[in-house]
Design a protein around this motif. Structure first.
Motif, PDB file in Angstrom:
ATOM      1  N   MET A  55       0.841  -1.173   0.000  1.00  0.00           N
ATOM      2  CA  MET A  55       0.000   0.000   0.000  1.00  0.00           C
ATOM      3  C   MET A  55       0.895   1.248   0.000  1.00  0.00           C
ATOM      4  O   MET A  55       1.811   1.346   0.793  1.00  0.00           O
ATOM      5  CB  MET A  55      -0.870  -0.046   1.253  1.00  0.00           C
ATOM      6  CG  MET A  55      -2.094   0.749   1.166  1.00  0.00           C
ATOM      7  SD  MET A  55      -3.198   0.403   2.534  1.00  0.00           S
ATOM      8  CE  MET A  55      -4.684   0.737   1.711  1.00  0.00           C
ATOM      9  N   LYS A  56       0.609   2.154  -0.878  1.00  0.00           N
ATOM     10  CA  LYS A  56       1.422   3.360  -0.974  1.00  0.00           C
ATOM     11  C   LYS A  56       0.844   4.468  -0.116  1.00  0.00           C
ATOM     12  O   LYS A  56      -0.335   4.482   0.202  1.00  0.00           O
ATOM     13  CB  LYS A  56       1.479   3.812  -2.426  1.00  0.00           C
ATOM     14  CG  LYS A  56       2.187   2.818  -3.309  1.00  0.00           C
ATOM     15  CD  LYS A  56       2.496   3.423  -4.637  1.00  0.00           C
ATOM     16  CE  LYS A  56       3.280   2.410  -5.450  1.00  0.00           C
ATOM     17  NZ  LYS A  56       4.038   3.015  -6.492  1.00  0.00           N
ATOM     18  N   ALA A  57       1.702   5.413   0.241  1.00  0.00           N
ATOM     19  CA  ALA A  57       1.295   6.516   1.113  1.00  0.00           C
ATOM     20  C   ALA A  57       0.196   7.358   0.467  1.00  0.00           C
ATOM     21  O   ALA A  57      -0.697   7.847   1.150  1.00  0.00           O
ATOM     22  CB  ALA A  57       2.499   7.393   1.448  1.00  0.00           C
ATOM     23  N   GLU A  58       0.241   7.514  -0.836  1.00  0.00           N
ATOM     24  CA  GLU A  58      -0.791   8.285  -1.534  1.00  0.00           C
ATOM     25  C   GLU A  58      -2.159   7.622  -1.386  1.00  0.00           C
ATOM     26  O   GLU A  58      -3.161   8.302  -1.184  1.00  0.00           O
ATOM     27  CB  GLU A  58      -0.434   8.409  -3.016  1.00  0.00           C
ATOM     28  CG  GLU A  58       0.802   9.236  -3.268  1.00  0.00           C
ATOM     29  CD  GLU A  58       1.237   9.180  -4.722  1.00  0.00           C
ATOM     30  OE1 GLU A  58       0.518   8.576  -5.547  1.00  0.00           O
ATOM     31  OE2 GLU A  58       2.295   9.734  -5.030  1.00  0.00           O
ATOM     32  N   GLU A  59      -2.195   6.294  -1.493  1.00  0.00           N
ATOM     33  CA  GLU A  59      -3.444   5.558  -1.325  1.00  0.00           C
ATOM     34  C   GLU A  59      -3.958   5.709   0.104  1.00  0.00           C
ATOM     35  O   GLU A  59      -5.155   5.864   0.330  1.00  0.00           O
ATOM     36  CB  GLU A  59      -3.234   4.075  -1.612  1.00  0.00           C
ATOM     37  CG  GLU A  59      -2.813   3.757  -3.025  1.00  0.00           C
ATOM     38  CD  GLU A  59      -2.409   2.301  -3.189  1.00  0.00           C
ATOM     39  OE1 GLU A  59      -2.543   1.514  -2.233  1.00  0.00           O
ATOM     40  OE2 GLU A  59      -1.939   1.949  -4.276  1.00  0.00           O
ATOM     41  N   ILE A  60      -3.043   5.660   1.058  1.00  0.00           N
ATOM     42  CA  ILE A  60      -3.402   5.737   2.467  1.00  0.00           C
ATOM     43  C   ILE A  60      -3.976   7.110   2.794  1.00  0.00           C
ATOM     44  O   ILE A  60      -4.956   7.230   3.519  1.00  0.00           O
ATOM     45  CB  ILE A  60      -2.181   5.429   3.356  1.00  0.00           C
ATOM     46  CG1 ILE A  60      -1.761   3.975   3.162  1.00  0.00           C
ATOM     47  CG2 ILE A  60      -2.490   5.699   4.818  1.00  0.00           C
ATOM     48  CD1 ILE A  60      -0.444   3.624   3.805  1.00  0.00           C
ATOM     49  N   ARG A  61      -3.375   8.154   2.249  1.00  0.00           N
ATOM     50  CA  ARG A  61      -3.850   9.511   2.525  1.00  0.00           C
ATOM     51  C   ARG A  61      -5.251   9.749   1.968  1.00  0.00           C
ATOM     52  O   ARG A  61      -5.970  10.618   2.427  1.00  0.00           O
ATOM     53  CB  ARG A  61      -2.869  10.529   1.983  1.00  0.00           C
ATOM     54  CG  ARG A  61      -1.630  10.618   2.847  1.00  0.00           C
ATOM     55  CD  ARG A  61      -0.755  11.805   2.500  1.00  0.00           C
ATOM     56  NE  ARG A  61       0.320  11.922   3.472  1.00  0.00           N
ATOM     57  CZ  ARG A  61       1.494  11.315   3.374  1.00  0.00           C
ATOM     58  NH1 ARG A  61       1.757  10.538   2.338  1.00  0.00           N
ATOM     59  NH2 ARG A  61       2.417  11.479   4.312  1.00  0.00           N
ATOM     60  N   GLY A  62      -5.657   8.950   0.996  1.00  0.00           N
ATOM     61  CA  GLY A  62      -6.989   9.060   0.423  1.00  0.00           C
ATOM     62  C   GLY A  62      -8.076   8.403   1.268  1.00  0.00           C
ATOM     63  O   GLY A  62      -9.258   8.574   1.000  1.00  0.00           O
ATOM     64  N   LEU A  63      -7.676   7.632   2.285  1.00  0.00           N
ATOM     65  CA  LEU A  63      -8.645   6.938   3.127  1.00  0.00           C
ATOM     66  C   LEU A  63      -9.232   7.865   4.184  1.00  0.00           C
ATOM     67  O   LEU A  63      -8.570   8.784   4.651  1.00  0.00           O
ATOM     68  CB  LEU A  63      -7.984   5.749   3.837  1.00  0.00           C
ATOM     69  CG  LEU A  63      -7.428   4.631   2.975  1.00  0.00           C
ATOM     70  CD1 LEU A  63      -6.704   3.605   3.840  1.00  0.00           C
ATOM     71  CD2 LEU A  63      -8.525   3.957   2.181  1.00  0.00           C
ATOM     72  N   ALA A  64     -10.456   7.593   4.576  1.00  0.00           N
ATOM     73  CA  ALA A  64     -11.091   8.327   5.673  1.00  0.00           C
ATOM     74  C   ALA A  64     -10.534   7.801   6.996  1.00  0.00           C
ATOM     75  O   ALA A  64      -9.913   6.736   7.042  1.00  0.00           O
ATOM     76  CB  ALA A  64     -12.593   8.130   5.618  1.00  0.00           C
ATOM     77  N   ALA A  65     -10.761   8.539   8.071  1.00  0.00           N
ATOM     78  CA  ALA A  65     -10.212   8.182   9.375  1.00  0.00           C
ATOM     79  C   ALA A  65     -10.704   6.822   9.853  1.00  0.00           C
ATOM     80  O   ALA A  65      -9.918   6.016  10.370  1.00  0.00           O
ATOM     81  CB  ALA A  65     -10.561   9.255  10.396  1.00  0.00           C
ATOM     82  N   ASP A  66     -11.991   6.533   9.661  1.00  0.00           N
ATOM     83  CA  ASP A  66     -12.507   5.237  10.108  1.00  0.00           C
ATOM     84  C   ASP A  66     -11.993   4.091   9.251  1.00  0.00           C
ATOM     85  O   ASP A  66     -11.737   2.994   9.750  1.00  0.00           O
ATOM     86  CB  ASP A  66     -14.038   5.245  10.151  1.00  0.00           C
ATOM     87  CG  ASP A  66     -14.672   5.582   8.811  1.00  0.00           C
ATOM     88  OD1 ASP A  66     -13.990   6.203   7.979  1.00  0.00           O
ATOM     89  OD2 ASP A  66     -15.846   5.224   8.620  1.00  0.00           O
ATOM     90  N   GLU A  67     -11.794   4.333   7.949  1.00  0.00           N
ATOM     91  CA  GLU A  67     -11.209   3.317   7.077  1.00  0.00           C
ATOM     92  C   GLU A  67      -9.770   3.038   7.483  1.00  0.00           C
ATOM     93  O   GLU A  67      -9.311   1.897   7.449  1.00  0.00           O
ATOM     94  CB  GLU A  67     -11.238   3.780   5.627  1.00  0.00           C
ATOM     95  CG  GLU A  67     -12.610   3.857   5.030  1.00  0.00           C
ATOM     96  CD  GLU A  67     -12.594   4.460   3.641  1.00  0.00           C
ATOM     97  OE1 GLU A  67     -11.702   5.291   3.338  1.00  0.00           O
ATOM     98  OE2 GLU A  67     -13.487   4.112   2.858  1.00  0.00           O
ATOM     99  N   LEU A  68      -9.066   4.088   7.887  1.00  0.00           N
ATOM    100  CA  LEU A  68      -7.683   3.961   8.334  1.00  0.00           C
ATOM    101  C   LEU A  68      -7.604   3.058   9.567  1.00  0.00           C
ATOM    102  O   LEU A  68      -6.799   2.121   9.606  1.00  0.00           O
ATOM    103  CB  LEU A  68      -7.147   5.355   8.658  1.00  0.00           C
ATOM    104  CG  LEU A  68      -5.671   5.610   8.594  1.00  0.00           C
ATOM    105  CD1 LEU A  68      -5.170   5.495   7.173  1.00  0.00           C
ATOM    106  CD2 LEU A  68      -5.376   6.996   9.121  1.00  0.00           C
ATOM    107  N   SER A  69      -8.456   3.320  10.537  1.00  0.00           N
ATOM    108  CA  SER A  69      -8.475   2.531  11.766  1.00  0.00           C
ATOM    109  C   SER A  69      -8.846   1.076  11.499  1.00  0.00           C
ATOM    110  O   SER A  69      -8.230   0.163  12.053  1.00  0.00           O
ATOM    111  CB  SER A  69      -9.458   3.117  12.766  1.00  0.00           C
ATOM    112  OG  SER A  69      -9.073   4.406  13.125  1.00  0.00           O
ATOM    113  N   SER A  70      -9.832   0.856  10.651  1.00  0.00           N
ATOM    114  CA  SER A  70     -10.242  -0.522  10.362  1.00  0.00           C
ATOM    115  C   SER A  70      -9.156  -1.273   9.613  1.00  0.00           C
ATOM    116  O   SER A  70      -8.926  -2.458   9.855  1.00  0.00           O
ATOM    117  CB  SER A  70     -11.555  -0.550   9.592  1.00  0.00           C
ATOM    118  OG  SER A  70     -11.403  -0.012   8.314  1.00  0.00           O
TER     119      SER A  70
END
Length: 67
Positions: A1-16
């Motif tokens: 997973m790249k940092a650009e993809e991660i930055r596109g996620l919402a906070a709850d998606e990040l936590s899950s």
């Protein structure tokens, strides 16, 4: 997973996503103690993905505090 993809996620998606990867890491580590893994480098990539996710999560926390 790249940092650009991660930055596109919402906070709850990040936590899950962090939770999912930590569970997968636990299962792989547990299985590695009893048998040989098919893809032992998967542990390394999971660990690094978790670190990337937590870094972005922390950046967002600090950005929210600065306002």
């Amino acid at each position: 997973m790249k940092a650009e993809e991660i930055r596109g996620l919402a906070a709850d998606e990040l936590s899950s996503r962090i939770r999912e990867l930590e569970e997968e890491r636990f299962r792989l580590r547990f299985r590695s103690g009893t048998e040989a893994l098919e893809a032992p480098l998967r542990l390394r990539s999971i660990r690094r993905d978790i670190a990337r996710l937590k870094t972005v999560q922390r950046e967002r926390e600090l950005a929210g505090r600065g306002r």
